[in-house]
Design an enzyme around this catalytic site. Structure first.
Site, PDB file in Angstrom:
ATOM      1  CD  GLU A 117      -4.534  -9.122  -5.439  1.00  0.00           C
ATOM      2  OE1 GLU A 117      -4.900  -7.953  -5.271  1.00  0.00           O
ATOM      3  OE2 GLU A 117      -4.943 -10.076  -4.772  1.00  0.00           O
ATOM      4  CE  LYS A 119      -0.549   0.237  -3.654  1.00  0.00           C
ATOM      5  NZ  LYS A 119      -1.338   1.418  -3.948  1.00  0.00           N
ATOM      6  CG  ASP A 121      -2.715   5.542  -8.751  1.00  0.00           C
ATOM      7  OD1 ASP A 121      -3.004   5.683  -7.554  1.00  0.00           O
ATOM      8  OD2 ASP A 121      -2.028   6.342  -9.386  1.00  0.00           O
ATOM      9  CE1 TYR A 231      -8.248  -4.134  -1.424  1.00  0.00           C
ATOM     10  CE2 TYR A 231      -8.167  -2.984  -3.527  1.00  0.00           C
ATOM     11  CZ  TYR A 231      -8.237  -2.963  -2.140  1.00  0.00           C
ATOM     12  OH  TYR A 231      -8.303  -1.765  -1.496  1.00  0.00           O
ATOM     13  CE  LYS A 319       2.956   2.252  -4.286  1.00  0.00           C
ATOM     14  NZ  LYS A 319       3.078   3.664  -4.022  1.00  0.00           N
ATOM     15  CB  CYS A 414      16.016  31.040  12.088  1.00  0.00           C
ATOM     16  SG  CYS A 414      14.336  30.616  11.615  1.00  0.00           S
ATOM     17  CB  CYS A 417      12.482  33.787  14.176  1.00  0.00           C
ATOM     18  SG  CYS A 417      13.591  32.480  14.727  1.00  0.00           S
ATOM     19  CB  CYS A 430      15.362  27.666  13.844  1.00  0.00           C
ATOM     20  SG  CYS A 430      14.668  28.979  14.854  1.00  0.00           S
ATOM     21  CB  CYS A 436      10.944  30.210  15.371  1.00  0.00           C
ATOM     22  SG  CYS A 436      11.008  30.044  13.578  1.00  0.00           S
TER      23      CYS A 436
HETATM   24  S1  IVH Z   1      -4.877  -5.048  -0.637  1.00  0.00           S
HETATM   25  C1  IVH Z   1      -3.958  -5.282   3.620  1.00  0.00           C
HETATM   26  N1  IVH Z   1      -4.737  -5.120  -3.246  1.00  0.00           N
HETATM   27  O1  IVH Z   1      -3.549   0.098  -1.978  1.00  0.00           O
HETATM   28  C2  IVH Z   1      -4.283  -5.220   2.201  1.00  0.00           C
HETATM   29  N2  IVH Z   1      -4.764  -2.996  -2.178  1.00  0.00           N
HETATM   30  O2  IVH Z   1      -1.801   0.824   0.401  1.00  0.00           O
HETATM   31  C3  IVH Z   1      -4.823  -3.915   1.812  1.00  0.00           C
HETATM   32  N3  IVH Z   1      -4.701  -1.109  -3.692  1.00  0.00           N
HETATM   33  O3  IVH Z   1      -5.931   1.147   0.353  1.00  0.00           O
HETATM   34  C4  IVH Z   1      -5.184  -3.717   0.452  1.00  0.00           C
HETATM   35  N4  IVH Z   1      -4.645  -2.263  -5.566  1.00  0.00           N
HETATM   36  O4  IVH Z   1      -6.491   1.317  -2.116  1.00  0.00           O
HETATM   37  C5  IVH Z   1      -4.786  -4.343  -2.158  1.00  0.00           C
HETATM   38  N5  IVH Z   1      -4.634  -5.318  -5.544  1.00  0.00           N
HETATM   39  C6  IVH Z   1      -4.687  -4.553  -4.471  1.00  0.00           C
HETATM   40  C7  IVH Z   1      -4.680  -3.146  -4.539  1.00  0.00           C
HETATM   41  C8  IVH Z   1      -4.723  -2.403  -3.359  1.00  0.00           C
HETATM   42  C9  IVH Z   1      -4.658  -1.044  -5.020  1.00  0.00           C
HETATM   43  C10 IVH Z   1      -4.689   0.066  -2.781  1.00  0.00           C
HETATM   44  C11 IVH Z   1      -5.842   0.127  -1.826  1.00  0.00           C
HETATM   45  C12 IVH Z   1      -5.262   0.232  -0.459  1.00  0.00           C
HETATM   46  C13 IVH Z   1      -3.883   0.671  -0.747  1.00  0.00           C
HETATM   47  C14 IVH Z   1      -2.991   0.154   0.352  1.00  0.00           C
END
Ligand code: IVH
Length: 671
Positions: A117, A119, A121, A231, A319, A414, A417, A430, A436
């Site tokens: 899927e 990810k 943001d 998701y 990522k 340091c 301090c 330090c 400190c």
């Molecule tokens: S699954 C255990 N699916 O990523 C599974 N998360 O680091 C947990 N996120 O808090 C989440 N896209 O905000 C999942 N397709 C996706 C996602 C997703 C973004 C974010 C989500 C979560 C964070 C986890």
């Protein structure tokens, strides 16, 4: 029209509007014009005004209009909302796949099926539906408790207030998880509007989404066109699924939105291709993604793999390569951390990387500065590692002036301090300890932080002020702060002082694991703190523990054990503990885990088991109050021998330890 007729008409209008909402916000393919839609809405509003008794919270008219809140309430997640482990390179993604096979004791050549899927943001939320009606929603918060943002979520058009039930039977209760985000177009428009009003723009779409959802006035949220992709599920009463994809199909059938780019891939190679393909597609999407999420598709395998600390072993956030920009180093300053470690920090001419302004980056230690050869005045390429932490990726040496630039040197004393510096491994420390001011400030910040004493409203700047004014000389002094003391300082008013005093008062009853974690003992993070709390049950027993006893504890190595012993051997630390207690901090006692089926017993696993992975079996033992050993020794009560047990088995036999088979073990843990 009488009330009975109105009820029928209202019902019909709501159904029709819900359907058009679905076409417009979920399917993105409306079948009527905006004017026709508005007419339907106006009819419904008119009738509801005339018959206010017929207004229900799931009516499409009820998305906006709630009054501003003084503050958000909290909602506890029935099932914790976990986070994801990250991978930044192909190698790390391959390692994730191998680890899964190792854990499941599968051959390396087997192909694991993954649901892949994008990810998103954005911001994770949980939606709760009862009998198909949206009743509440919350942010992820710390994973266990989130903020109640129900009223704001109601304004998100793609979140149905009522689920569809024409394709599936709706469960009586269900929790759905997803990511709320602001589409890029809306983000740009919102920022243009803000700038036109002379307000500061949002740094990136994620911040804009978070800022919009965490608005105390839902009417403001309603003007921000937030969107959502779901998701996963939390708790649910009713249907059971066999794969993650089935879960998503089900969510889709309820009328909630699922990302159409989700795909099931066969094996890690296809998953890598999916990642690269998505990275290419990224720029063409109307929302920000920062990677892909891979999830083991089969739910039975997910269960066998289980969870470690706060992340599932069956999922990975892989990522995208970080975005990079060029800028110039202004200076390199050496900071002092909580443990006294000296860290060189490069201060940069501000530059925006992927929508976030970067002004500094840490270089960890002297060796790294040398290796990268960063010098004040250099042109450098900066990036956000994993799109978050800024770092210097490269120094553009050919742009250095012909006469050169001065090399960086670690200071001899340091910088905070003046104490002597000592080098351990790659790190300079330090030696000033808590005398400190920099170390003292950092340890107070750590003590007050969210996962420790969670003293709300005690910001970094306040800590600076308290230490510099001499009001706080150790963490216990926080509990001796008074209204008069605060009001004598600059920038404090009645209200803010009172809030802080109250927050400090509220923090006086920490759990044992938080108390241990808060002390800032080197090597003792949250997980170790929990293990120690469970084993020793109170802080005094921990303070008395001998190195050997600590080392016997599952998961505590010799270095950590030594660091714990050193901490409590330090007179000053014991004085501070006493002072904390005198100041009214309650030292909790923790019932050692009782009643588990493995209570007080130590297990050792050898050979492969049929029904559990090695880690899975260990987790189970711990969950049942026992300990899992990794080496054969006389503390082991049971050696569980699976297929083809190796040398450990022989050794255990020689030592005369009790050996049982997998079936017996299953009986003991009730599986
Ligand atoms: S699954 C255990 N699916 O990523 C599974 N998360 O680091 C947990 N996120 O808090 C989440 N896209 O905000 C999942 N397709 C996706 C996602 C997703 C973004 C974010 C989500 C979560 C964070 C986890």
């Amino acid at each position: 029209m009488d009330e009975k007729e109105a009820r029928i008409e209202i019902d019909r209008l709501r159904k029709e509007i819900d359907y058009h909402n679905y076409r417009y916000y979920i399917l993105d393919s409306p079948v009527i014009t905006d004017a026709e839609y508005d007419r339907l809405m106006r009819c419904l509003e008119g009738l509801e005004r005339e018959f206010p008794r017929l207004v229900t919270p799931d009516s499409p008219t009820q998305r906006v209009g709630a009054e501003p809140l003084p503050a958000f309430g909290t909602i506890k997640h029935t099932v914790p909302m976990l986070s994801l482990n990250n991978a930044f390179t192909e190698e790390e993604a391959l390692e994730f796949d191998s680890r899964i096979k190792r854990n499941l004791e599968l051959d390396g050549s087997v192909r694991i099926e993954y649901a892949a899927e994008p990810k998103m943001d954005g911001l994770a939320v949980e939606l709760v539906y009862e009998n198909g009606v949206f009743i509440k929603g919350s942010t992820r918060g710390d994973g266990y408790v989130g903020e109640d943002v129900t009223q704001n979520l109601r304004t998100v058009r793609s979140i149905p207030l009522k689920l569809r039930h024409d394709l599936i039977k709706l469960p009586r209760y269900m929790e759905v998880r997803g990511e709320v985000f602001l589409p890029l177009e809306s983000f740009k428009r919102l920022n243009a509007e803000k700038e036109a009003k002379g307000e500061a723009p949002f740094a990136n779409p994620r911040n804009a989404a978070a800022g919009s959802l965490r608005q105390l006035d839902p009417r403001v949220t309603a003007t921000r066109p937030l969107d959502i992709f779901c998701y996963g599920l939390g708790a649910i009463e009713g249907p059971a699924f066999t794969t993650h994809l089935e879960t998503l199909e089900f969510i889709k059938k309820t009328g909630l939105k699922v990302n159409p780019l989700v795909k099931v891939v066969d094996g890690i190679d296809e998953a890598l291709k999916y990642h690269d393909g998505m990275e290419e597609k990224r720029g063409a999407l109307n929302y920000e993604i920062d990677g892909v999420v891979l999830k083991v598709n089969r739910l039975d395998l997910q269960e066998r793999l289980g969870v470690i600390t706060r992340s599932p072993r069956w999922a990975l956030a892989y990522k995208f390569a970080p975005k990079q920009e060029m800028t110039r180093v202004k200076e390199i300053v050496v900071g002092v951390g909580r443990t006294g470690a000296l860290t060189p920090v490069v201060f940069l001419e501000p530059v925006s990387v992927g929508g976030v302004t970067i002004e500094r980056a840490t270089l960890h230690n002297e060796d790294e500065v040398r290796r990268k050869d960063v010098r004040p005045g250099d042109f450098v390429i900066v990036q956000r590692a994993g799109d978050v932490i800024p770092e210097v990726a490269e120094v553009l040496k050919d742009r250095r002036p012909a006469e050169g630039l001065p090399e960086f040197r670690m200071p001899g004393q340091c910088p905070e301090c003046g104490s002597a510096i000592e080098r351990v491994g790659a790190i300079h420390y330090c030696t000033g300890g808590l005398s400190c001011p920099a170390q003292l400030k950092e340890s107070i910040r750590h003590f007050a932080s969210k996962r420790a004493f969670d003293i709300e409203g005690l910001g970094a700047m306040h800590v600076d002020q308290f230490v510099e004014s001499g009001l706080v000389k150790d963490v216990a002094d926080l509990f001796l702060l008074t209204m008069d003391g605060l009001l004598a300082l600059e920038r404090w008013g009645e209200k803010s002082a009172e809030n802080l005093i109250n927050a400090i008062e509220r923090s006086k009853n920490p759990t044992l694991e938080r108390l241990i974690y808060a002390l800032g003992i080197k090597q003792v993070g949250e997980r170790t703190a929990r293990v120690l709390a469970e084993k020793f049950g109170d802080i005094r027993a921990l303070a008395r523990a001998a190195k050997e006893e600590l080392e016997e504890t599952f998961e505590i190595g010799p270095e950590t054990a030594a660091s714990i012993v050193d901490f409590f051997a330090e007179r000053h630390n014991m004085d501070v503990l006493q002072k904390l207690e005198r100041a009214g901090v309650v030292f909790p006692k923790m019932e050692k885990k009782k009643g588990g089926r493995c209570e007080g017993k130590v297990f050792l696993f050898t050979g492969s088991l049929k029904s559990f992975s090695r880690d899975g079996a260990r987790d189970l033992v711990e969950a049942e109050g026992g300990e899992a050993a990794t080496t054969v020794n006389k503390k082991v009560d049971y050696v569980v021998a699976g297929a083809e047990p190796g040398s450990k088995y022989e050794k255990a036999k020689k030592m005369g330890l009790k050996i049982i088979d997998e079936e017996e073990f299953k009986g003991m843990v009730g599986r």
